[in-house]
Write a protein that holds these residues in place. Structure first.
Motif, PDB file in Angstrom:
ATOM      1  N   TRP A  36       0.821  -1.224   0.000  1.00  0.00           N
ATOM      2  CA  TRP A  36       0.000   0.000   0.000  1.00  0.00           C
ATOM      3  C   TRP A  36       0.856   1.276   0.000  1.00  0.00           C
ATOM      4  O   TRP A  36       0.407   2.336  -0.452  1.00  0.00           O
ATOM      5  CB  TRP A  36      -0.926   0.009   1.202  1.00  0.00           C
ATOM      6  N   SER A  37       2.054   1.161   0.509  1.00  0.00           N
ATOM      7  CA  SER A  37       2.911   2.362   0.587  1.00  0.00           C
ATOM      8  C   SER A  37       3.534   2.725  -0.762  1.00  0.00           C
ATOM      9  O   SER A  37       4.076   3.823  -0.938  1.00  0.00           O
ATOM     10  CB  SER A  37       4.025   2.136   1.624  1.00  0.00           C
ATOM     11  N   LYS A  38       3.503   1.802  -1.700  1.00  0.00           N
ATOM     12  CA  LYS A  38       4.060   2.078  -3.017  1.00  0.00           C
ATOM     13  C   LYS A  38       3.091   2.940  -3.836  1.00  0.00           C
ATOM     14  O   LYS A  38       1.895   2.928  -3.582  1.00  0.00           O
ATOM     15  CB  LYS A  38       4.332   0.767  -3.751  1.00  0.00           C
ATOM     16  N   SER A  39       3.647   3.605  -4.803  1.00  0.00           N
ATOM     17  CA  SER A  39       2.806   4.447  -5.664  1.00  0.00           C
ATOM     18  C   SER A  39       1.968   3.563  -6.570  1.00  0.00           C
ATOM     19  O   SER A  39       2.393   2.471  -6.981  1.00  0.00           O
ATOM     20  CB  SER A  39       3.687   5.377  -6.525  1.00  0.00           C
ATOM     21  N   PRO A  40       0.730   4.040  -6.870  1.00  0.00           N
ATOM     22  CA  PRO A  40      -0.119   3.265  -7.785  1.00  0.00           C
ATOM     23  C   PRO A  40       0.545   3.145  -9.159  1.00  0.00           C
ATOM     24  O   PRO A  40       1.435   3.940  -9.496  1.00  0.00           O
ATOM     25  CB  PRO A  40      -1.401   4.085  -7.837  1.00  0.00           C
ATOM     26  N   PRO A  41       0.166   2.233  -9.963  1.00  0.00           N
ATOM     27  CA  PRO A  41      -0.946   1.292  -9.700  1.00  0.00           C
ATOM     28  C   PRO A  41      -0.515   0.140  -8.790  1.00  0.00           C
ATOM     29  O   PRO A  41       0.610  -0.319  -8.841  1.00  0.00           O
ATOM     30  CB  PRO A  41      -1.315   0.786 -11.106  1.00  0.00           C
ATOM     31  N   HIS A  42      -1.481  -0.291  -7.926  1.00  0.00           N
ATOM     32  CA  HIS A  42      -1.235  -1.429  -7.037  1.00  0.00           C
ATOM     33  C   HIS A  42      -1.627  -2.724  -7.714  1.00  0.00           C
ATOM     34  O   HIS A  42      -2.411  -2.729  -8.665  1.00  0.00           O
ATOM     35  CB  HIS A  42      -2.071  -1.267  -5.751  1.00  0.00           C
ATOM     36  N   PRO A  43      -1.120  -3.820  -7.253  1.00  0.00           N
ATOM     37  CA  PRO A  43      -1.496  -5.127  -7.839  1.00  0.00           C
ATOM     38  C   PRO A  43      -3.008  -5.304  -7.798  1.00  0.00           C
ATOM     39  O   PRO A  43      -3.666  -4.881  -6.845  1.00  0.00           O
ATOM     40  CB  PRO A  43      -0.774  -6.146  -6.967  1.00  0.00           C
ATOM     41  N   PRO A  44      -3.595  -5.954  -8.796  1.00  0.00           N
ATOM     42  CA  PRO A  44      -5.063  -6.076  -8.848  1.00  0.00           C
ATOM     43  C   PRO A  44      -5.647  -6.897  -7.690  1.00  0.00           C
ATOM     44  O   PRO A  44      -6.806  -6.716  -7.313  1.00  0.00           O
ATOM     45  CB  PRO A  44      -5.306  -6.763 -10.197  1.00  0.00           C
ATOM     46  N   ASP A  45      -4.877  -7.814  -7.094  1.00  0.00           N
ATOM     47  CA  ASP A  45      -5.431  -8.642  -6.001  1.00  0.00           C
ATOM     48  C   ASP A  45      -5.137  -8.085  -4.624  1.00  0.00           C
ATOM     49  O   ASP A  45      -5.373  -8.729  -3.611  1.00  0.00           O
ATOM     50  CB  ASP A  45      -4.861 -10.067  -6.094  1.00  0.00           C
ATOM     51  N   LEU A  46      -4.552  -6.830  -4.567  1.00  0.00           N
ATOM     52  CA  LEU A  46      -4.157  -6.292  -3.257  1.00  0.00           C
ATOM     53  C   LEU A  46      -5.357  -6.083  -2.354  1.00  0.00           C
ATOM     54  O   LEU A  46      -5.326  -6.400  -1.168  1.00  0.00           O
ATOM     55  CB  LEU A  46      -3.392  -4.978  -3.467  1.00  0.00           C
ATOM     56  N   SER A  47      -6.428  -5.542  -2.925  1.00  0.00           N
ATOM     57  CA  SER A  47      -7.631  -5.294  -2.105  1.00  0.00           C
ATOM     58  C   SER A  47      -8.215  -6.610  -1.570  1.00  0.00           C
ATOM     59  O   SER A  47      -8.653  -6.706  -0.414  1.00  0.00           O
ATOM     60  CB  SER A  47      -8.681  -4.546  -2.917  1.00  0.00           C
ATOM     61  N   GLN A  48      -8.200  -7.641  -2.433  1.00  0.00           N
ATOM     62  CA  GLN A  48      -8.743  -8.936  -1.980  1.00  0.00           C
ATOM     63  C   GLN A  48      -7.884  -9.517  -0.861  1.00  0.00           C
ATOM     64  O   GLN A  48      -8.393 -10.052   0.126  1.00  0.00           O
ATOM     65  CB  GLN A  48      -8.803  -9.903  -3.163  1.00  0.00           C
ATOM     66  N   ARG A  49      -6.539  -9.379  -1.027  1.00  0.00           N
ATOM     67  CA  ARG A  49      -5.641  -9.887   0.026  1.00  0.00           C
ATOM     68  C   ARG A  49      -5.851  -9.136   1.336  1.00  0.00           C
ATOM     69  O   ARG A  49      -5.825  -9.714   2.424  1.00  0.00           O
ATOM     70  CB  ARG A  49      -4.190  -9.743  -0.435  1.00  0.00           C
ATOM     71  N   GLN A  50      -6.057  -7.802   1.211  1.00  0.00           N
ATOM     72  CA  GLN A  50      -6.288  -7.003   2.414  1.00  0.00           C
ATOM     73  C   GLN A  50      -7.573  -7.446   3.114  1.00  0.00           C
ATOM     74  O   GLN A  50      -7.627  -7.578   4.341  1.00  0.00           O
ATOM     75  CB  GLN A  50      -6.369  -5.522   2.048  1.00  0.00           C
ATOM     76  N   GLN A  51      -8.614  -7.700   2.344  1.00  0.00           N
ATOM     77  CA  GLN A  51      -9.886  -8.125   2.915  1.00  0.00           C
ATOM     78  C   GLN A  51      -9.745  -9.477   3.619  1.00  0.00           C
ATOM     79  O   GLN A  51     -10.265  -9.695   4.717  1.00  0.00           O
ATOM     80  CB  GLN A  51     -10.952  -8.206   1.829  1.00  0.00           C
ATOM     81  N   GLU A  52      -9.034 -10.389   2.956  1.00  0.00           N
ATOM     82  CA  GLU A  52      -8.853 -11.712   3.553  1.00  0.00           C
ATOM     83  C   GLU A  52      -8.067 -11.619   4.858  1.00  0.00           C
ATOM     84  O   GLU A  52      -8.372 -12.317   5.842  1.00  0.00           O
ATOM     85  CB  GLU A  52      -8.125 -12.633   2.560  1.00  0.00           C
ATOM     86  N   ASN A  53      -7.046 -10.741   4.881  1.00  0.00           N
ATOM     87  CA  ASN A  53      -6.253 -10.611   6.110  1.00  0.00           C
ATOM     88  C   ASN A  53      -7.059  -9.948   7.216  1.00  0.00           C
ATOM     89  O   ASN A  53      -6.921 -10.299   8.402  1.00  0.00           O
ATOM     90  CB  ASN A  53      -4.974  -9.807   5.823  1.00  0.00           C
ATOM     91  N   ASP A  54      -7.899  -8.980   6.815  1.00  0.00           N
ATOM     92  CA  ASP A  54      -8.763  -8.361   7.831  1.00  0.00           C
ATOM     93  C   ASP A  54      -9.759  -9.370   8.378  1.00  0.00           C
ATOM     94  O   ASP A  54     -10.057  -9.390   9.578  1.00  0.00           O
ATOM     95  CB  ASP A  54      -9.503  -7.163   7.220  1.00  0.00           C
ATOM     96  N   ASP A  55     -10.296 -10.226   7.506  1.00  0.00           N
ATOM     97  CA  ASP A  55     -11.222 -11.271   7.969  1.00  0.00           C
ATOM     98  C   ASP A  55     -10.510 -12.248   8.919  1.00  0.00           C
ATOM     99  O   ASP A  55     -11.083 -12.726   9.896  1.00  0.00           O
ATOM    100  CB  ASP A  55     -11.796 -12.032   6.780  1.00  0.00           C
TER     101      ASP A  55
END
Length: 486
Positions: A407-426
């Motif tokens: 997340w600290s890197k400049s966009p564009p971010h990897p397409p699965d980053l949001s999904q990975r973040q959600q899974e880790n939050d879950d």
């Protein structure tokens, strides 16, 4: 979306710890096989006697021990017989049996056992008195507590245990004589009796029976200014028919007097009707304190209720302690002026009470084990779950660090980053839920363990009355031990 920057979460600093130690010991004993039918039969009587001692039936156990010894004599039976007599408060028979045990056992008896029996013999001998009985004329039958002893003249003094006894003298053609005597330990005394001739002791013309009742021992019975007997009485007094002045008196008690008409046969019973003086002088007073093994027990002296801490007149008394569901405990006392006597009464439960008590106690012990075991099991599950969940938390931390870097890197971010973040939050939410479950398991386990401890500590001990019996508790509360080896 949840991120590590918005979550207020830290790794717990405390860990659960559980330890459980068990110790199990077993003791096995065996007995030698019987070689023939006589020994097998004797063994049956011996085993039955041991069962009776466990049930508190020492009088019946004596019969079985004696029968076992008669069939197949063995010195170990004499030890048990002696201990049964000790529990019955019969020191004379106890001394005889234990002396024979030491003699017949000889070198086969271990030194520790011999020392213990020698000490028991010393205690029992201290509870024996000797009475020299002299009767004129010779040839009279002497009965002790209703049991024939011998014909006079007696070759040796009569040995008696501490307390009250009845000595009866019978001879054809003479009036029967009944005397009550109360003796203390190691006392030496004499009884001189001169029989009076009569054609018919109980049916002669002009002779009647004066029937007296008195629950207080040591009371002088005075008839027409003559002391004829001392309570307790085992038989009516023979007196001439007519009106008699009957007086009951004992130091420290009120005096009772009545005029009694004696006709042919027996009169209606005459009650002594005396009571302790309300204010006893020091010369006639003694102090008795009774501590009963069971709460709520009642104390009686000479059949009358008293407090557990009482002033009593000097002289002999019959002390009784009783409680519902327990067998009565009795003790014969002989009090001296100014004496302060402390007595402990060990009450023994009846078989029904003992059975109910053991059932309740064992049930509570079982519940204590179940609750404690369940508590430990839940604690173990909580520890295991915590360790597993702690590993998941470590995985979450590693993934969370990686996600923060992405997340600290400049966009564009990897397409699965949001999904990975959600899974880790879950995963974190799941970890938090499991941690709450671990806490619940720990609390439940602790509560069950505490319940088990409370049940164990506050519950009755199933073995509280083990080794006690009606008489094996002893008149002074001492325990008896029986050998189960032939």
């Amino acid at each position: 979306m949840m991120s590590s920057r918005t979550l207020d979460w830290s790794k717990p600093s405390r860990r659960f710890a559980v330890a459980l130690l068990f110790a199990v010991a077993t003791l096995c004993a065996g007995a030698a096989a019987w070689a023939d039918d006589d020994k097998a039969q004797a063994r049956k009587h011996f085993d039955r006697a041991l069962e009776l001692t466990d049930e508190g039936a020492l009088r019946e156990a004596v019969v079985e021990f004696r029968r076992a010894y008669e069939i197949s004599p063995h010195y170990s039976v004499l030890y048990n017989l002696g201990m049964a007599y000790v529990g019955l408060g019969r020191p004379v028979e106890a001394v005889d049996a234990l002396e024979r045990y030491l003699s017949e056992g000889g070198a086969e008896i271990a030194e520790t056992r011999r020392a213990q029996v020698t000490a028991d013999l010393g205690r029992q001998r201290a509870r024996i008195a000797e009475v020299t009985v002299t009767v004129k004329p010779d040839g009279a039958s002497v009965l002790l507590d209703g049991v024939p002893l011998a014909l006079t003249p007696l070759e040796s003094p009569v040995r008696l245990g501490i307390g009250r006894h009845e000595i009866s003298i019978r001879k054809d053609g003479f009036k029967p004589i009944d005397r009550s005597i109360t003796v203390a330990g190691e006392e030496r005394t004499s009884l001189r009796i001169e029989l009076v001739r009569t054609d018919s002791p109980r049916g002669a013309a002009g002779v009647g029976q004066l029937v007296l009742r008195c629950g207080i021992p040591g009371v002088d019975v005075v008839v027409d200014d003559r002391v004829l007997a001392k309570t307790p009485l085992s038989a009516p007094l023979l007196v001439p028919q007519g009106v008699h002045d009957v007086v009951f008196r004992r130091p420290g008690y009120t005096t009772s007097r009545s005029a009694v008409t004696v006709l042919d046969g027996a009169t209606d019973p005459v009650e002594c009707q005396i009571a302790p003086q309300t204010r006893l002088p020091n010369s006639l007073a003694a102090h008795v304190s009774v501590a009963a093994s069971e709460p709520g027990a009642k104390v009686f002296v000479n059949g009358l209720p008293v407090t557990a801490d009482s002033m009593l007149p000097v002289g002999p008394h019959r002390l009784e302690v009783s409680r519902a569901g327990f067998r009565s405990w009795t003790l014969d006392l002989a009090l001296s002026p100014g004496e302060r006597r402390s007595v402990r009464a060990q009450l023994v439960p009846t078989p029904d009470t003992l059975r109910d008590y053991k059932s309740r106690a064992k049930t509570q012990r079982t519940l204590a084990w179940v609750a404690g075991g369940a508590g430990l099991a839940l604690g173990a599950v909580a520890v295991g779950t915590f360790i597993w969940n702690d590993g998941r938390f470590s995985e979450w931390e590693r993934e969370n660090s990686a996600l923060d870097g992405e997340w600290s890197k400049s966009p564009p971010h990897p397409p699965d980053l949001s999904q990975r973040q959600q899974e880790n939050d879950d995963r974190l939410s799941s970890i938090q839920a499991w941690d709450k479950g671990v806490v619940g398991l720990g609390i439940a386990g602790g509560a069950l363990l505490a319940t088990g401890v409370v049940l164990w500590v506050t519950g009755d001990d199933p073995g509280r009355y083990d080794g006690l019996s009606m008489e094996s508790a002893g008149r002074d509360g001492a325990r008896l031990h029986f050998t189960r080896r032939w």
